[in-house]
Design a protein around this motif. Sequence first.
Motif, PDB file in Angstrom:
ATOM      1  N   VAL A 161      -9.437  -4.505  14.707  1.00 13.41           N
ATOM      2  CA  VAL A 161      -9.701  -3.096  14.390  1.00 13.41           C
ATOM      3  C   VAL A 161      -8.661  -2.583  13.398  1.00 13.41           C
ATOM      4  O   VAL A 161      -8.984  -1.858  12.445  1.00 13.41           O
ATOM      5  N   ALA A 162      -7.405  -2.981  13.602  1.00  6.74           N
ATOM      6  CA  ALA A 162      -6.326  -2.562  12.702  1.00  6.74           C
ATOM      7  C   ALA A 162      -6.592  -3.033  11.278  1.00  6.74           C
ATOM      8  O   ALA A 162      -6.411  -2.274  10.312  1.00  6.74           O
ATOM      9  N   VAL A 163      -7.027  -4.275  11.121  1.00 10.05           N
ATOM     10  CA  VAL A 163      -7.329  -4.818   9.793  1.00 10.05           C
ATOM     11  C   VAL A 163      -8.471  -4.039   9.150  1.00 10.05           C
ATOM     12  O   VAL A 163      -8.424  -3.695   7.961  1.00 10.05           O
ATOM     13  N   ALA A 164      -9.504  -3.729   9.936  1.00 13.06           N
ATOM     14  CA  ALA A 164     -10.629  -2.944   9.419  1.00 13.06           C
ATOM     15  C   ALA A 164     -10.169  -1.556   8.969  1.00 13.06           C
ATOM     16  O   ALA A 164     -10.610  -1.047   7.933  1.00 13.06           O
ATOM     17  N   CYS A 165      -9.247  -0.953   9.736  1.00 11.89           N
ATOM     18  CA  CYS A 165      -8.723   0.369   9.380  1.00 11.89           C
ATOM     19  C   CYS A 165      -7.916   0.308   8.084  1.00 11.89           C
ATOM     20  O   CYS A 165      -7.966   1.227   7.259  1.00 11.89           O
ATOM     21  N   ILE A 166      -7.165  -0.792   7.909  1.00 12.87           N
ATOM     22  CA  ILE A 166      -6.379  -0.958   6.679  1.00 12.87           C
ATOM     23  C   ILE A 166      -7.305  -1.065   5.473  1.00 12.87           C
ATOM     24  O   ILE A 166      -7.089  -0.416   4.440  1.00 12.87           O
ATOM     25  N   LEU A 167      -8.337  -1.882   5.590  1.00 10.99           N
ATOM     26  CA  LEU A 167      -9.296  -2.043   4.486  1.00 10.99           C
ATOM     27  C   LEU A 167      -9.953  -0.711   4.127  1.00 10.99           C
ATOM     28  O   LEU A 167     -10.063  -0.350   2.951  1.00 10.99           O
ATOM     29  N   LEU A 168     -10.389   0.013   5.150  1.00 11.21           N
ATOM     30  CA  LEU A 168     -11.084   1.277   4.921  1.00 11.21           C
ATOM     31  C   LEU A 168     -10.141   2.323   4.332  1.00 11.21           C
ATOM     32  O   LEU A 168     -10.507   3.042   3.392  1.00 11.21           O
ATOM     33  N   ALA A 169      -8.914   2.385   4.855  1.00 16.15           N
ATOM     34  CA  ALA A 169      -7.955   3.376   4.363  1.00 16.15           C
ATOM     35  C   ALA A 169      -7.537   3.085   2.923  1.00 16.15           C
ATOM     36  O   ALA A 169      -7.364   4.010   2.125  1.00 16.15           O
ATOM     37  N   ALA A 170      -7.386   1.807   2.601  1.00 17.50           N
ATOM     38  CA  ALA A 170      -6.993   1.437   1.233  1.00 17.50           C
ATOM     39  C   ALA A 170      -8.042   1.914   0.234  1.00 17.50           C
ATOM     40  O   ALA A 170      -7.712   2.453  -0.836  1.00 17.50           O
ATOM     41  N   LYS A 171      -9.314   1.752   0.583  1.00 19.02           N
ATOM     42  CA  LYS A 171     -10.380   2.219  -0.303  1.00 19.02           C
ATOM     43  C   LYS A 171     -10.429   3.741  -0.332  1.00 19.02           C
ATOM     44  O   LYS A 171     -10.626   4.349  -1.396  1.00 19.02           O
ATOM     45  N   THR A 172     -10.233   4.370   0.828  1.00 23.56           N
ATOM     46  CA  THR A 172     -10.276   5.828   0.913  1.00 23.56           C
ATOM     47  C   THR A 172      -9.205   6.464   0.035  1.00 23.56           C
ATOM     48  O   THR A 172      -9.446   7.482  -0.625  1.00 23.56           O
ATOM     49  N   LEU A 187       0.837  -1.196   0.000  1.00 26.95           N
ATOM     50  CA  LEU A 187       0.000   0.000   0.000  1.00 26.95           C
ATOM     51  C   LEU A 187       0.873   1.247   0.000  1.00 26.95           C
ATOM     52  O   LEU A 187       1.960   1.261   0.599  1.00 26.95           O
ATOM     53  N   PRO A 188       0.446   2.320  -0.658  1.00 28.15           N
ATOM     54  CA  PRO A 188       1.230   3.564  -0.623  1.00 28.15           C
ATOM     55  C   PRO A 188       1.276   4.131   0.787  1.00 28.15           C
ATOM     56  O   PRO A 188       0.409   3.841   1.616  1.00 28.15           O
ATOM     57  N   ARG A 189       2.302   4.941   1.053  1.00 27.62           N
ATOM     58  CA  ARG A 189       2.504   5.467   2.408  1.00 27.62           C
ATOM     59  C   ARG A 189       1.297   6.269   2.885  1.00 27.62           C
ATOM     60  O   ARG A 189       0.938   6.221   4.064  1.00 27.62           O
ATOM     61  N   VAL A 190       0.654   7.010   1.980  1.00 25.83           N
ATOM     62  CA  VAL A 190      -0.491   7.816   2.398  1.00 25.83           C
ATOM     63  C   VAL A 190      -1.622   6.926   2.904  1.00 25.83           C
ATOM     64  O   VAL A 190      -2.341   7.286   3.856  1.00 25.83           O
ATOM     65  N   ALA A 191      -1.814   5.744   2.309  1.00 28.22           N
ATOM     66  CA  ALA A 191      -2.851   4.819   2.778  1.00 28.22           C
ATOM     67  C   ALA A 191      -2.489   4.269   4.147  1.00 28.22           C
ATOM     68  O   ALA A 191      -3.357   4.103   5.015  1.00 28.22           O
ATOM     69  N   THR A 192      -1.203   3.977   4.341  1.00 27.00           N
ATOM     70  CA  THR A 192      -0.740   3.509   5.653  1.00 27.00           C
ATOM     71  C   THR A 192      -1.009   4.559   6.719  1.00 27.00           C
ATOM     72  O   THR A 192      -1.527   4.258   7.805  1.00 27.00           O
ATOM     73  N   ALA A 193      -0.651   5.816   6.410  1.00 25.72           N
ATOM     74  CA  ALA A 193      -0.859   6.906   7.364  1.00 25.72           C
ATOM     75  C   ALA A 193      -2.342   7.086   7.681  1.00 25.72           C
ATOM     76  O   ALA A 193      -2.724   7.308   8.835  1.00 25.72           O
ATOM     77  N   THR A 194      -3.181   6.974   6.662  1.00 24.64           N
ATOM     78  CA  THR A 194      -4.626   7.121   6.877  1.00 24.64           C
ATOM     79  C   THR A 194      -5.157   5.994   7.759  1.00 24.64           C
ATOM     80  O   THR A 194      -5.987   6.229   8.651  1.00 24.64           O
ATOM     81  N   ALA A 195      -4.683   4.786   7.543  1.00 26.16           N
ATOM     82  CA  ALA A 195      -5.090   3.654   8.392  1.00 26.16           C
ATOM     83  C   ALA A 195      -4.693   3.908   9.840  1.00 26.16           C
ATOM     84  O   ALA A 195      -5.463   3.621  10.778  1.00 26.16           O
ATOM     85  N   LEU A 196      -3.519   4.457  10.047  1.00 28.05           N
ATOM     86  CA  LEU A 196      -3.047   4.742  11.406  1.00 28.05           C
ATOM     87  C   LEU A 196      -3.889   5.822  12.067  1.00 28.05           C
ATOM     88  O   LEU A 196      -4.221   5.734  13.254  1.00 28.05           O
ATOM     89  N   VAL A 197      -4.263   6.852  11.304  1.00 28.89           N
ATOM     90  CA  VAL A 197      -5.117   7.908  11.862  1.00 28.89           C
ATOM     91  C   VAL A 197      -6.483   7.335  12.232  1.00 28.89           C
ATOM     92  O   VAL A 197      -7.016   7.629  13.318  1.00 28.89           O
ATOM     93  N   PHE A 198      -7.052   6.509  11.360  1.00 30.38           N
ATOM     94  CA  PHE A 198      -8.336   5.871  11.680  1.00 30.38           C
ATOM     95  C   PHE A 198      -8.233   5.062  12.973  1.00 30.38           C
ATOM     96  O   PHE A 198      -9.128   5.095  13.823  1.00 30.38           O
ATOM     97  N   PHE A 199      -7.139   4.316  13.109  1.00 32.29           N
ATOM     98  CA  PHE A 199      -6.928   3.486  14.293  1.00 32.29           C
ATOM     99  C   PHE A 199      -6.866   4.346  15.562  1.00 32.29           C
ATOM    100  O   PHE A 199      -7.533   4.064  16.563  1.00 32.29           O
ATOM    101  N   HIS A 200      -6.066   5.418  15.527  1.00 31.45           N
ATOM    102  CA  HIS A 200      -5.935   6.271  16.720  1.00 31.45           C
ATOM    103  C   HIS A 200      -7.254   6.977  17.041  1.00 31.45           C
ATOM    104  O   HIS A 200      -7.612   7.124  18.225  1.00 31.45           O
ATOM    105  N   ARG A 201      -7.984   7.397  16.017  1.00 32.96           N
ATOM    106  CA  ARG A 201      -9.266   8.055  16.269  1.00 32.96           C
ATOM    107  C   ARG A 201     -10.276   7.063  16.863  1.00 32.96           C
ATOM    108  O   ARG A 201     -11.090   7.436  17.716  1.00 32.96           O
ATOM    109  N   PHE A 202     -10.219   5.828  16.401  1.00 31.17           N
ATOM    110  CA  PHE A 202     -11.143   4.817  16.918  1.00 31.17           C
ATOM    111  C   PHE A 202     -10.938   4.636  18.418  1.00 31.17           C
ATOM    112  O   PHE A 202     -11.900   4.627  19.196  1.00 31.17           O
ATOM    113  N   TYR A 203      -9.667   4.503  18.818  1.00 38.51           N
ATOM    114  CA  TYR A 203      -9.396   4.270  20.236  1.00 38.51           C
ATOM    115  C   TYR A 203      -9.352   5.557  21.062  1.00 38.51           C
ATOM    116  O   TYR A 203      -9.047   5.519  22.253  1.00 38.51           O
ATOM    117  N   ALA A 204      -9.686   6.675  20.438  1.00 41.84           N
ATOM    118  CA  ALA A 204      -9.971   7.890  21.204  1.00 41.84           C
ATOM    119  C   ALA A 204     -11.413   7.868  21.696  1.00 41.84           C
ATOM    120  O   ALA A 204     -11.787   8.601  22.611  1.00 41.84           O
TER     121      ALA A 204
END
Length: 336
Positions: free
Chosen positions: A99-110, A70-87
């Motif tokens: 949750v991490a896997v779900a964030c990866i799937l969602l970020a890849a599409k985003t 995955l491109p770095r921007v997708a990785t970063a987006t997955a990480l932001v989704f993950f941190h926001r979820f656990y906020a």
Amino acid sequence: SLLSFPSHVPPPHSSLFSTLIMSALAVSGVPTFDIKELPSIKDGMSVEEEATKRKKTSRFIEEACRILKLPRVATATALVFFHRFYAKHSFGKHDRFEVAVACILLAAKTEESPRKVVNVLEECHKLRSRAMAAGRMNNQGNSPNTAPSEPLDPKGEEFTKLKERILLLERVVLHTIGFELSVDHPYKFIVDRIKVMIQRGQIKYGDPKPGLNAQQTRDKLMNEVVQFAMNFANDSFQTSLCIQFPAEDISRACIFLGGQFAKTEADWPAVLEISSDIEGFASICVQLLELVSEKKSSDQATFRAMRAELEKLRLANVKSRKTAPPQPSPKRPRLN
């Protein structure tokens, strides 16, 4: 003083570390991010354990995204989704790896880099199995019980149930982040700002570079500062910084730290436009330095020099405040 720390750096999000950050932000009069308000902390988890879970799962996401190409921007987006979820949710309520896997799937599409669910589940399952096996080997030594688990059978019942859980979690993540799929990252701000700083001659090496002409020196300066700043930006995703500060604020701290590592000189408050919120800027720098200082190869002398520079900026800001007329407090959005 605020940034004169003892030689021993506090562990991640320790009570001492939290106090330093909260004190820094309180001085500026802007809304603060209270670690103790995180759901996991309210459920009884220590701040150290909460930070460790964030860091370890962030590394899992990064490695999984690397395997999935995955491109770095997708990785970063997955990480932001993950941190926001656990906020908004406790680590005790949801399996962090699922949750991490779900964030990866969602970020890849985003980020327009979709991956097949089957491939993502298989690779993440293998990665998690290897990590668990390595952990057992570290704790127990070689034994028959440390072998990785069997690969997932895409036609099996276990895979079907896992897929259902992940797809459900993907929707939960989407609702948790309020359908905010457009995410800014520090990267674009870093490159653009450094380019302008070099073009205007606002940043230079502390010592001349022998054997290089002016253009070669500028090229070397651009490459070094950008690379160091990007490394700090990547490290920032292992912490909760992305839910504490806007991406552009984080980029300023990354540029400053990158410039320090590259042994450069600049009028940092002016070129980074941080005079109105030096405490917030210092907070980001301290959190990044604290994270990087844990690495075995850390250059402690460089860290001490950075802390000294931060202290100089803080003292200069305090002095200017005493002589300047009162100004309204800067507005900074609180990110969740």
